[in-house]
Every structure is written in C-alpha cells, then in structure tokens.
Design a protein around this motif. Sequence first.
Motif, PDB file in Angstrom:
ATOM      1  N   SER A 282      36.051  34.215  47.417  1.00  0.00           N
ATOM      2  CA  SER A 282      36.277  35.370  46.550  1.00  0.00           C
ATOM      3  C   SER A 282      35.099  35.573  45.603  1.00  0.00           C
ATOM      4  O   SER A 282      34.499  34.610  45.118  1.00  0.00           O
TER       5      SER A 282
ATOM      6  N   THR B  31      43.658  44.466  48.713  1.00  0.00           N
ATOM      7  CA  THR B  31      43.034  43.139  48.887  1.00  0.00           C
ATOM      8  C   THR B  31      42.613  42.501  47.561  1.00  0.00           C
ATOM      9  O   THR B  31      41.860  41.541  47.531  1.00  0.00           O
ATOM     10  N   SER B  32      43.110  43.049  46.438  1.00  0.00           N
ATOM     11  CA  SER B  32      42.744  42.491  45.129  1.00  0.00           C
ATOM     12  C   SER B  32      43.427  41.142  44.922  1.00  0.00           C
ATOM     13  O   SER B  32      44.322  40.745  45.665  1.00  0.00           O
TER      14      SER B  32
ATOM     15  N   SER C 162      37.139  36.145  50.669  1.00  0.00           N
ATOM     16  CA  SER C 162      36.913  37.514  50.222  1.00  0.00           C
ATOM     17  C   SER C 162      37.343  38.534  51.272  1.00  0.00           C
ATOM     18  O   SER C 162      37.099  38.366  52.468  1.00  0.00           O
ATOM     19  N   GLY C 163      37.987  39.612  50.792  1.00  0.00           N
ATOM     20  CA  GLY C 163      38.263  40.761  51.634  1.00  0.00           C
ATOM     21  C   GLY C 163      39.413  40.615  52.606  1.00  0.00           C
ATOM     22  O   GLY C 163      39.630  41.487  53.451  1.00  0.00           O
ATOM     23  N   LYS C 164      40.194  39.548  52.486  1.00  0.00           N
ATOM     24  CA  LYS C 164      41.298  39.334  53.423  1.00  0.00           C
ATOM     25  C   LYS C 164      42.571  40.038  52.944  1.00  0.00           C
ATOM     26  O   LYS C 164      42.783  40.228  51.750  1.00  0.00           O
ATOM     27  N   ASP C 165      43.417  40.395  53.900  1.00  0.00           N
ATOM     28  CA  ASP C 165      44.713  40.980  53.597  1.00  0.00           C
ATOM     29  C   ASP C 165      45.646  39.852  53.160  1.00  0.00           C
ATOM     30  O   ASP C 165      46.089  39.049  53.987  1.00  0.00           O
TER      31      ASP C 165
ATOM     32  N   ASN D 135      42.967  36.858  43.613  1.00  0.00           N
ATOM     33  CA  ASN D 135      42.416  35.639  44.198  1.00  0.00           C
ATOM     34  C   ASN D 135      43.163  34.442  43.636  1.00  0.00           C
ATOM     35  O   ASN D 135      43.581  34.442  42.487  1.00  0.00           O
TER      36      ASN D 135
END
Length: 209
Positions: free
Chosen positions: A79, A29-30, A49-52, A32
């Motif tokens: 993000s 998930t890195s 943030s944190g989405k696939d 942005n």
Amino acid sequence: MKTIDLKARWQELADVKDVLGARGWFPGTSGNLSIKVSDDPLEFLVTASGKDKYKRTDEDFVLVNRHSKPVEDTQLKPSAETLLHQKVYELTDAGCSLHVHTVSNNVISELYANKGEVTFQGQELIKAFNLWEEDAVLRVPIIENPAHIPDLANLLAEKIDDNVFGVLIRNHGITVWGRNAFEAKKHLEAFEFLFESHLAFRIHTQGGR
C-alpha cells in the motif's frame, strides 16, 4: 515478540478484512490494513496496493520490513501508505493497524479540523479504550492530508502517545491500532459508532449545523 507463524497472521488479518469489507468500509479500493509478524527485525503484513478488498485472494497482503519494503521479490506493491503503519509499530506496542475511509470519519475530520481534534465524553463506547472514569475524555487528533506520504507519516507520528488510539486524517479516513487484531478492530468499531452517533445527534438537535 518472537517471530509468529506467517500463515496464522495472514489468516487473522484476512478475517478482519472480511468483517470490515462486509460493512462497506473499502470504497474504491481505499483503505489499508497491517499486522505485525515480528518485532526484531520489524516485519509486518500490509495490504497490497490497488486490490479489491471485498474479495479474498492469495495476493491480498505483502510482507514488508522495517523500511516498508517487501521482504521477498514480488510483483505486488505494498500500500502507498505503508509508512503510516511503520510509524505506528515504531512508536507503540501495537500488533495491528487499520486505516479505513468512511463517510462519518471524513465528515467528522472536516467539521473539527480547525480544532485539531474531536473529543468524546460521557459515552459508553469510550470504555472500549479502557477509559472507565466517569469524567474520562477520549481525544482523537486530526491532522492535515499532505500528498507526500512521508510528510503525512510524520504528522501522524507527532500525534501518537499513550492516550491516543487513533488519528483522523482530514478528508482521508482514520488510522487506528491495537495490541492485536481483535483490539484494533474493537477500537475502529468504537470510533465509527461514536462518529456516527455524534453526527446523528447534530442533525437531530441542530439541523446539521
């Protein structure tokens, strides 16, 4: 720049995300991404943030303001590194900013961290940055990676100038930008090609030293 149709900018950024995702550039998930929606006031879409990022959903991006805060009430969080994109838009004419982690850009950032930059000359791909002179040099600054995001954003801001198209963060990927999504993606692809070529050449000629 006048306020641009939000749906069109969303689609444009989603298309870039799909291309970069197909290359495997969002491990764990890195990464942005962002795209500017308006200049005055500054508003831009940024990845939630944190989405696939290998999937496309209706919750991939959040519209934020010049303070990197959501424009509307939402359960989504921008993000954690949205402030880096904000700095890019404040200090350049960029319309799109991309941040990805790859093996190549992380290795390059560590190899040349003590020099504070890595340079490329005599490589055809530097023309992607409108560097056409035979002796042209592409310079890529490298900054340290403090955990405090405002400190990281300030380090990034210090390296931004007219002759810089992206900044490597030590062991933390690269942030690049362009006047629009096409140019930002072009810059990112060119950087990654140069990094991979350089590492391959080192292995071939120096045994990886």
